[in-house]
Design an enzyme around this catalytic site. Structure first.
Site, PDB file in Angstrom:
ATOM      1  N   CYS A   2       0.862  -1.186   0.000  1.00  0.00           N
ATOM      2  CA  CYS A   2       0.000   0.000   0.000  1.00  0.00           C
ATOM      3  C   CYS A   2       0.892   1.226   0.000  1.00  0.00           C
ATOM      4  O   CYS A   2       2.113   1.131   0.159  1.00  0.00           O
ATOM      5  CB  CYS A   2      -0.852   0.019   1.256  1.00  0.00           C
ATOM      6  SG  CYS A   2      -1.887  -1.424   1.463  1.00  0.00           S
ATOM      7  N   ARG A  27       1.501   1.391  -5.874  1.00  0.00           N
ATOM      8  CA  ARG A  27       1.628   0.467  -4.742  1.00  0.00           C
ATOM      9  C   ARG A  27       0.270  -0.112  -4.340  1.00  0.00           C
ATOM     10  O   ARG A  27       0.219  -1.043  -3.531  1.00  0.00           O
ATOM     11  CB  ARG A  27       2.234   1.177  -3.529  1.00  0.00           C
ATOM     12  CG  ARG A  27       3.609   1.790  -3.763  1.00  0.00           C
ATOM     13  CD  ARG A  27       4.109   2.505  -2.515  1.00  0.00           C
ATOM     14  NE  ARG A  27       4.210   1.575  -1.414  1.00  0.00           N
ATOM     15  CZ  ARG A  27       5.272   0.798  -1.202  1.00  0.00           C
ATOM     16  NH1 ARG A  27       6.306   0.851  -2.014  1.00  0.00           N
ATOM     17  NH2 ARG A  27       5.300  -0.052  -0.205  1.00  0.00           N
ATOM     18  N   TRP A  75      -3.848  -1.650  -1.199  1.00  0.00           N
ATOM     19  CA  TRP A  75      -3.857  -2.891  -1.970  1.00  0.00           C
ATOM     20  C   TRP A  75      -4.305  -3.941  -0.968  1.00  0.00           C
ATOM     21  O   TRP A  75      -3.545  -4.383  -0.122  1.00  0.00           O
ATOM     22  CB  TRP A  75      -2.474  -3.229  -2.518  1.00  0.00           C
ATOM     23  CG  TRP A  75      -2.472  -4.516  -3.294  1.00  0.00           C
ATOM     24  CD1 TRP A  75      -2.133  -5.758  -2.844  1.00  0.00           C
ATOM     25  CD2 TRP A  75      -2.879  -4.697  -4.659  1.00  0.00           C
ATOM     26  NE1 TRP A  75      -2.295  -6.698  -3.829  1.00  0.00           N
ATOM     27  CE2 TRP A  75      -2.749  -6.073  -4.965  1.00  0.00           C
ATOM     28  CE3 TRP A  75      -3.318  -3.831  -5.659  1.00  0.00           C
ATOM     29  CZ2 TRP A  75      -3.059  -6.596  -6.216  1.00  0.00           C
ATOM     30  CZ3 TRP A  75      -3.626  -4.355  -6.907  1.00  0.00           C
ATOM     31  CH2 TRP A  75      -3.493  -5.719  -7.175  1.00  0.00           C
ATOM     32  N   ASN A 101       0.944  -0.317   5.952  1.00  0.00           N
ATOM     33  CA  ASN A 101       1.360  -1.112   4.783  1.00  0.00           C
ATOM     34  C   ASN A 101       2.055  -2.354   5.326  1.00  0.00           C
ATOM     35  O   ASN A 101       3.032  -2.246   6.068  1.00  0.00           O
ATOM     36  CB  ASN A 101       2.322  -0.322   3.895  1.00  0.00           C
ATOM     37  CG  ASN A 101       2.948  -1.229   2.836  1.00  0.00           C
ATOM     38  OD1 ASN A 101       2.310  -2.133   2.320  1.00  0.00           O
ATOM     39  ND2 ASN A 101       4.239  -1.015   2.570  1.00  0.00           N
ATOM     40  N   GLY A 102       1.535  -3.518   5.008  1.00  0.00           N
ATOM     41  CA  GLY A 102       2.118  -4.767   5.528  1.00  0.00           C
ATOM     42  C   GLY A 102       1.017  -5.710   5.967  1.00  0.00           C
ATOM     43  O   GLY A 102      -0.151  -5.544   5.583  1.00  0.00           O
ATOM     44  N   GLU A 481       6.814 -21.239 -19.823  1.00  0.00           N
ATOM     45  CA  GLU A 481       6.808 -19.870 -19.269  1.00  0.00           C
ATOM     46  C   GLU A 481       7.971 -19.048 -19.818  1.00  0.00           C
ATOM     47  O   GLU A 481       7.806 -17.880 -20.172  1.00  0.00           O
ATOM     48  CB  GLU A 481       6.857 -19.908 -17.732  1.00  0.00           C
ATOM     49  CG  GLU A 481       6.859 -18.553 -17.051  1.00  0.00           C
ATOM     50  CD  GLU A 481       5.654 -17.671 -17.365  1.00  0.00           C
ATOM     51  OE1 GLU A 481       5.707 -16.463 -17.044  1.00  0.00           O
ATOM     52  OE2 GLU A 481       4.673 -18.163 -17.977  1.00  0.00           O
ATOM     53  N   LYS A 485       7.384 -15.546 -21.833  1.00  0.00           N
ATOM     54  CA  LYS A 485       8.000 -14.285 -21.372  1.00  0.00           C
ATOM     55  C   LYS A 485       8.778 -13.635 -22.516  1.00  0.00           C
ATOM     56  O   LYS A 485       8.661 -12.448 -22.787  1.00  0.00           O
ATOM     57  CB  LYS A 485       8.934 -14.539 -20.179  1.00  0.00           C
ATOM     58  CG  LYS A 485       8.189 -14.689 -18.857  1.00  0.00           C
ATOM     59  CD  LYS A 485       7.782 -13.387 -18.274  1.00  0.00           C
ATOM     60  CE  LYS A 485       6.333 -13.209 -17.789  1.00  0.00           C
ATOM     61  NZ  LYS A 485       5.316 -14.101 -18.098  1.00  0.00           N
ATOM     62  N   GLU A 488       6.261 -12.389 -25.319  1.00  0.00           N
ATOM     63  CA  GLU A 488       5.316 -11.296 -25.048  1.00  0.00           C
ATOM     64  C   GLU A 488       5.985  -9.947 -24.870  1.00  0.00           C
ATOM     65  O   GLU A 488       5.331  -8.916 -25.035  1.00  0.00           O
ATOM     66  CB  GLU A 488       4.437 -11.637 -23.839  1.00  0.00           C
ATOM     67  CG  GLU A 488       5.094 -11.644 -22.503  1.00  0.00           C
ATOM     68  CD  GLU A 488       4.074 -11.899 -21.389  1.00  0.00           C
ATOM     69  OE1 GLU A 488       2.954 -11.359 -21.452  1.00  0.00           O
ATOM     70  OE2 GLU A 488       4.410 -12.667 -20.456  1.00  0.00           O
ATOM     71  N   HIS A 504      10.646 -36.313 -32.782  1.00  0.00           N
ATOM     72  CA  HIS A 504       9.441 -36.744 -33.512  1.00  0.00           C
ATOM     73  C   HIS A 504       8.985 -35.692 -34.521  1.00  0.00           C
ATOM     74  O   HIS A 504       7.796 -35.589 -34.824  1.00  0.00           O
ATOM     75  CB  HIS A 504       8.323 -37.069 -32.517  1.00  0.00           C
ATOM     76  CG  HIS A 504       8.735 -38.157 -31.557  1.00  0.00           C
ATOM     77  ND1 HIS A 504       8.957 -39.451 -31.940  1.00  0.00           N
ATOM     78  CD2 HIS A 504       9.028 -38.077 -30.232  1.00  0.00           C
ATOM     79  CE1 HIS A 504       9.346 -40.164 -30.892  1.00  0.00           C
ATOM     80  NE2 HIS A 504       9.402 -39.364 -29.847  1.00  0.00           N
ATOM     81  N   LYS A 603      -3.322  -6.147 -19.293  1.00  0.00           N
ATOM     82  CA  LYS A 603      -2.854  -6.806 -18.059  1.00  0.00           C
ATOM     83  C   LYS A 603      -3.728  -8.011 -17.776  1.00  0.00           C
ATOM     84  O   LYS A 603      -3.244  -9.088 -17.482  1.00  0.00           O
ATOM     85  CB  LYS A 603      -2.897  -5.843 -16.871  1.00  0.00           C
ATOM     86  CG  LYS A 603      -2.437  -6.474 -15.563  1.00  0.00           C
ATOM     87  CD  LYS A 603      -0.945  -6.818 -15.574  1.00  0.00           C
ATOM     88  CE  LYS A 603      -0.526  -7.707 -14.437  1.00  0.00           C
ATOM     89  NZ  LYS A 603       0.781  -8.311 -14.586  1.00  0.00           N
TER      90      LYS A 603
END
Ligand code: AGP
Length: 608
Positions: A2, A27, A75, A101-102, A481, A485, A488, A504, A603
């Site tokens: 946050c 944040r 957040w 924040n935490g 992945e 990455k 994209e 094959h 996103k």
């Protein structure tokens, strides 16, 4: 994660608080609020939604008079975004207002303790416990009350505190969450990060853990927990605001890659208490678990790749058959689902349309649903039967990194938890897995410290036209992945293959100079991988190998090698993914790509 701000000085506080919060919205941005002393009491105004909602509510601060105050942009971790759960959180009588924040890990126990003593709570947040405890311990000396509270709370926190009895000061304290003090002329500031205060000062104190700052208009004093004064050297900040928002990194993706040790630690540690995994808010019982004949995993993109890892890990540890599906296929293929099926849904945003629809379809067919989500109060989190949150904080870059790593961490927590519930683990194995899990953040840190090696490899290959990622077992899941990455953010064509599949047909695409990234981290499949590497080398490929430190013989068959630390097989993906993210990042930055906002990529895809 946050954003916190505080102001004490001669100017109206609220307008500055809003400007500061605007610079901290990266944040967290699901709700915001301010508390300002208006000469008689604390005026608290807060609202669910982006900061603009609050700005409109108080007309850019004009409606909230006063020259001392605190502010917050949120957040959510505990309590879905709402007006009540927004910060500042206030004590029963309104004497204390707190921004945080935490995560207060033992908030539930402290809340029960206070409720038994007649304190009434209004929110679902962990933070309200701090405000209520301050009032509970306050006997006129604010620092005494703060110290008593800090001796009670467990977890991570950066706190901004204002007390109606002491309007000539703000109090700030931190542990494991960032907090700075801004030093001005006849005014001083609190902030989670420098962007919030750069418009007013470039001189700051960086607060260390368990240091308590008393901030007044005339000056700032820093004390330790024994109320001893601590001398502090101010730091002069050179960064401009944009750079500061990215923590001095060129891109949010780089910042988020570097935040992974903390994100994984924040996601794991609150769920391990006294050597046991505690998944607070899931209601799945051992008996229910025993009824499942199958687990389905549905997700999209990188979250689907976490699902691929989860298949190997859950089957290996719980011996329950697992099927993984891309959500856009699952929802239309009439999957064979009934009440004896657990559907695991993975999503960073919690809003991806195909994933949400797939979950709704699974529920319609009678399945039990469990989601792994990064956004508290998102649709998938709200609608799934159980949810386990990842605590990666907001992920600004489109290419997911820290959310991916925290999803892996939750998969391990879940696999150990379910394996234990179904009696598949001995006490020794259980303890060994927990040890490995808690060691992951430091091992990720070690790999990040070595990132120059990956930067060098990227500088050798950023002009590659085609790239193949190959691996076996979990390394195959990681190849998927790695390839996504790279695709994209760098727009280089790349593909991922199960190494045993190459012969094959696909191997016909490998020719002189083709770049092949070979993942060979699994001990029991290492020799097999070496023979696959020799196959592509024989066709003239340039091979970058990745394996664990003990496998130096790989140097005989590859052009370059990147070593990752050892860990148990099922947790290797958490280490393998880091160099793959870094490679994609460095290649894309050397190509001058717009990394944080790759062309035509959202996103999270919510529209149908
Ligand atoms: C990954 O870097 C991409 N951003 C994308 O593939 C993403 O993983 C996918 O859209 C799923 O998003 P979600 O996790 O928010 O559901």
């Amino acid at each position: 994660m946050c954003g916190i701000v505080g102001y004490i000085g001669g100017d109206p506080a609220a307008p500055f608080l809003l400007q500061g919060l605007e610079k901290l919205e990266y944040r967290g941005y699901d709700s915001a609020g301010v508390a300002v002393y208006d000469g008689t009491s604390l005026r608290v105004v807060k609202a669910k939604g982006r900061l603009q909602v609050l700005k409109d509510l108080i007309h850019d601060g004009k409606d909230v008079p006063g020259t001392v105050g605190i502010g917050h942009t949120r957040w959510a971790t505990h309590g879905a975004p709402s007006d009540i759960n927004s910060h500042p959180q206030v004590s029963d009588s309104g004497k204390f207002a707190v921004v945080h924040n935490g995560i207060i890990e033992n908030y539930l126990a402290l809340k029960q303790h206070l409720i038994r003593r007649g304190v009434s709570f209004v929110s679902e947040t962990d933070t309200e416990v701090v405000a209520q405890l301050l009032e509970y311990y306050y006997k006129g000396d604010i620092m005494d009350a703060v110290i008593k509270v800090l001796q009670k709370v467990e977890g991570s926190y950066a706190l901004g505190i204002i007390c109606a009895d002491k309007p000539d000061q703000l109090v700030a304290v931190r542990k494991d969450s960032p907090l700075i003090i801004g030093l001005g002329q006849e005014e001083n500031f609190i902030a989670s990060d420098v962007p919030a205060i750069l418009s007013r000062t470039r001189d700051i104190y960086r607060l260390n853990d368990n240091e308590i700052a008393i901030i007044q208009r005339e000056g700032v004093r820093i004390y330790d927990m024994d109320k001893e004064l601590i001398p502090k050297e101010p730091v002069h900040v050179e960064w401009d605001v944009t750079a500061a928002e990215k923590g001095g990194y060129e891109h949010f993706m780089a910042k988020e890659i570097m935040e992974q040790p903390k994100a994984v630690r924040d996601t794991i540690s609150p769920r391990i208490k006294d050597g046991r995994i505690v998944l607070d808010n899931i209601t799945l019982t051992a008996d229910q678990l025993k009824t499942f004949r199958k687990i389905f995993i549905v997700a999209c993109g990188s979250a689907y790749h976490v699902g691929m890892v989860a298949k190997y890990v859950l089957e290996k540890m719980t011996r329950i058959p697992v099927e993984v599906d891309v959500a856009s296929e699952f929802r239309y293929r009439e999957p064979i689902i009934d009440e004896k099926v657990l559907v695991l849904v993975i999503s960073q945003s919690g809003e991806t349309a195909d994933t949400l629809a797939a979950m709704r379809e699974a529920k319609r067919l009678g399945a039990r649903t469990l989601s792994i989500v990064n956004v508290v109060g998102s649709s998938i989190a709200n609608e799934s039967d159980d949810v386990i949150y990842t605590w990666a904080g907001p992920e600004i870059a489109v290419a997911t990194t820290k959310a991916y790593s925290t999803q892996l961490a939750v998969v391990y927590l879940l696999a150990i938890y379910m394996a234990d519930l179904s009696g598949c683990l001995t006490a020794e194995e259980y303890a060994a897995y927990l040890t490995e899990l808690q060691a992951l953040p430091d091992k990720i840190e070690k790999i990040l410290q070595n990132r120059e090696n990956i930067q060098y490899l990227a500088s050798q290959h950023f002009n590659a036209k085609d790239v193949f990622f190959i691996g076996r077992n979990l390394d195959y899941a990681m190849s998927l992945e790695g390839s996504l990455k790279l695709k994209e953010i760098s727009y280089i064509h790349s593909d991922a293959y199960a190494a045993g599949e190459l012969k094959h047909g696909t191997i016909s695409l490998v020719e002189d100079g083709t770049l092949v990234i070979a993942l060979a981290t699994h001990q029991n499949l290492f020799d097999k991988m070496m023979s696959n590497v020799k196959e592509v080398k024989a066709r003239g490929a340039v091979v970058l190998g990745m394996t664990t430190e003990n496998n130096t013989q790989i140097e005989q068959v590859t052009d370059h090698v990147f070593y990752i630390p050892q860990t148990c097989d099922v947790m290797l993906p958490s280490l393998t993914v880091i160099p793959l993210q870094l490679f994609a990042y460095y290649v894309a930055s050397m190509k001058g790509c717009d990394i944080d906002k790759p062309r035509n990529l959202a996103k999270s895809v919510t529209v149908e």
